[in-house]
Design an enzyme around this catalytic site. Sequence first.
Site, PDB file in Angstrom:
ATOM      1  N   ASP A   1      35.619 -58.423 -13.555  1.00 35.11           N
ATOM      2  CA  ASP A   1      36.255 -58.534 -12.122  1.00 35.11           C
ATOM      3  C   ASP A   1      36.624 -59.900 -11.902  1.00 35.11           C
ATOM      4  O   ASP A   1      35.621 -60.763 -11.554  1.00 35.11           O
ATOM      5  CB  ASP A   1      35.432 -57.964 -10.998  1.00 35.11           C
ATOM      6  CG  ASP A   1      35.278 -56.384 -11.168  1.00 35.11           C
ATOM      7  OD1 ASP A   1      36.581 -55.716 -11.462  1.00 35.11           O
ATOM      8  OD2 ASP A   1      34.261 -55.643 -11.434  1.00 35.11           O
TER       9      ASP A   1
ATOM     10  N   ASP B   1      37.354 -47.106 -10.141  1.00 37.47           N
ATOM     11  CA  ASP B   1      36.464 -48.216 -10.024  1.00 37.47           C
ATOM     12  C   ASP B   1      36.079 -48.445  -8.550  1.00 37.47           C
ATOM     13  O   ASP B   1      36.790 -48.607  -7.710  1.00 37.47           O
ATOM     14  CB  ASP B   1      37.182 -49.463 -10.347  1.00 37.47           C
ATOM     15  CG  ASP B   1      36.795 -50.995 -10.181  1.00 37.47           C
ATOM     16  OD1 ASP B   1      35.353 -51.015  -9.895  1.00 37.47           O
ATOM     17  OD2 ASP B   1      37.308 -52.087 -10.395  1.00 37.47           O
TER      18      ASP B   1
HETATM   19  C1  DX5 Z   1      35.169 -54.297  -6.822  1.00 35.92           C
HETATM   20  C2  DX5 Z   1      35.022 -54.280  -8.245  1.00 35.92           C
HETATM   21  C3  DX5 Z   1      34.344 -53.255  -8.891  1.00 35.92           C
HETATM   22  C4  DX5 Z   1      32.950 -53.259  -8.655  1.00 35.92           C
HETATM   23  C5  DX5 Z   1      32.140 -52.054  -9.000  1.00 35.92           C
HETATM   24  O1  DX5 Z   1      36.079 -54.998  -6.357  1.00 35.92           O
HETATM   25  O2  DX5 Z   1      36.532 -54.127  -8.753  1.00 35.92           O
HETATM   26  O3  DX5 Z   1      34.346 -53.310 -10.559  1.00 35.92           O
HETATM   27  O4  DX5 Z   1      32.258 -54.166  -9.070  1.00 35.92           O
HETATM   28  O5  DX5 Z   1      31.200 -52.233  -8.487  1.00 35.92           O
HETATM   29  P1  DX5 Z   1      30.149 -50.863  -8.058  1.00 35.92           P
HETATM   30  O6  DX5 Z   1      29.974 -49.730  -9.094  1.00 35.92           O
HETATM   31  O7  DX5 Z   1      28.892 -51.429  -7.486  1.00 35.92           O
HETATM   32  O8  DX5 Z   1      30.953 -50.256  -6.836  1.00 35.92           O
HETATM   33 ZN    ZN Z   2      36.797 -53.671 -11.131  1.00 34.66          ZN
END
Ligand code: DX5
Ligand code: ZN
Length: 219
Positions: free
Chosen positions: A35, A176
Amino acid sequence: MQYIIAPSILNANYYDIKNDINSLRESNIEILHLDVMDGIFVNNISYGIPFIKSLRENINDMTFDTHLMIVKPERYIDRFIDVGSDIITVHFEATENIELCIKMVKDRNKKIGISIKPDTDEKKIYNYLHKIDLVLVMSVYPGFGGQKFIEDTYVKINNIKNFIDKNNLKVDIEVDGGINIHNIKNIKDSGANIFVVGSSIFKGNIKKNILDIKNSMRC
Ligand code: DX5
Ligand code: ZN
């Protein structure tokens, strides 16, 4: 259909990342979700090119799925590919040059994804689906890990899946944000096949968490 867990290392322990990666490897994880945030497209800043470069210098058995939450991603696509990304996902909302982004990634023989935020109508990207490899449906507002899954996402996934099937396309649907043992089965049943999971994997015991997630996806 192959169902894939793609851990987001946003909430990993950066000081001891080697240890976390080894736990993922022992759990047969093959994709890392990376990310990248610029503090403008989203209200947070994460890591960038040098971090991914050093991961790639030390990891050669995993696919790097780079999720660019940055404005005008076309400025940096080549550099994220240079340092080892296999999949580049750009946000539909972040560029006026989505065709250029697709071409830049395809010219380098990598996979291209388009992502949409929770408030973006999925129909806006239907015209591009025959040219891309995956759709990344955000099930939280991008920027932070650990948020709650937005329930409207199920319908969105289902609509995209129906469009893909009706038009005989070969496009992955990746979801996601906020995925956990309680909702992963429903997300799968809506039509998704790649599941980005952050905090539900990295909070506590990584290997146990992955096992629990895989089991709840099957039942
Ligand atoms: C949010 C990111 C995600 C996030 C997922 O902007 O794109 O990839 O880190 O994390 P969780 O599973 O904790 O929602
Ligand atoms: Zn992501």
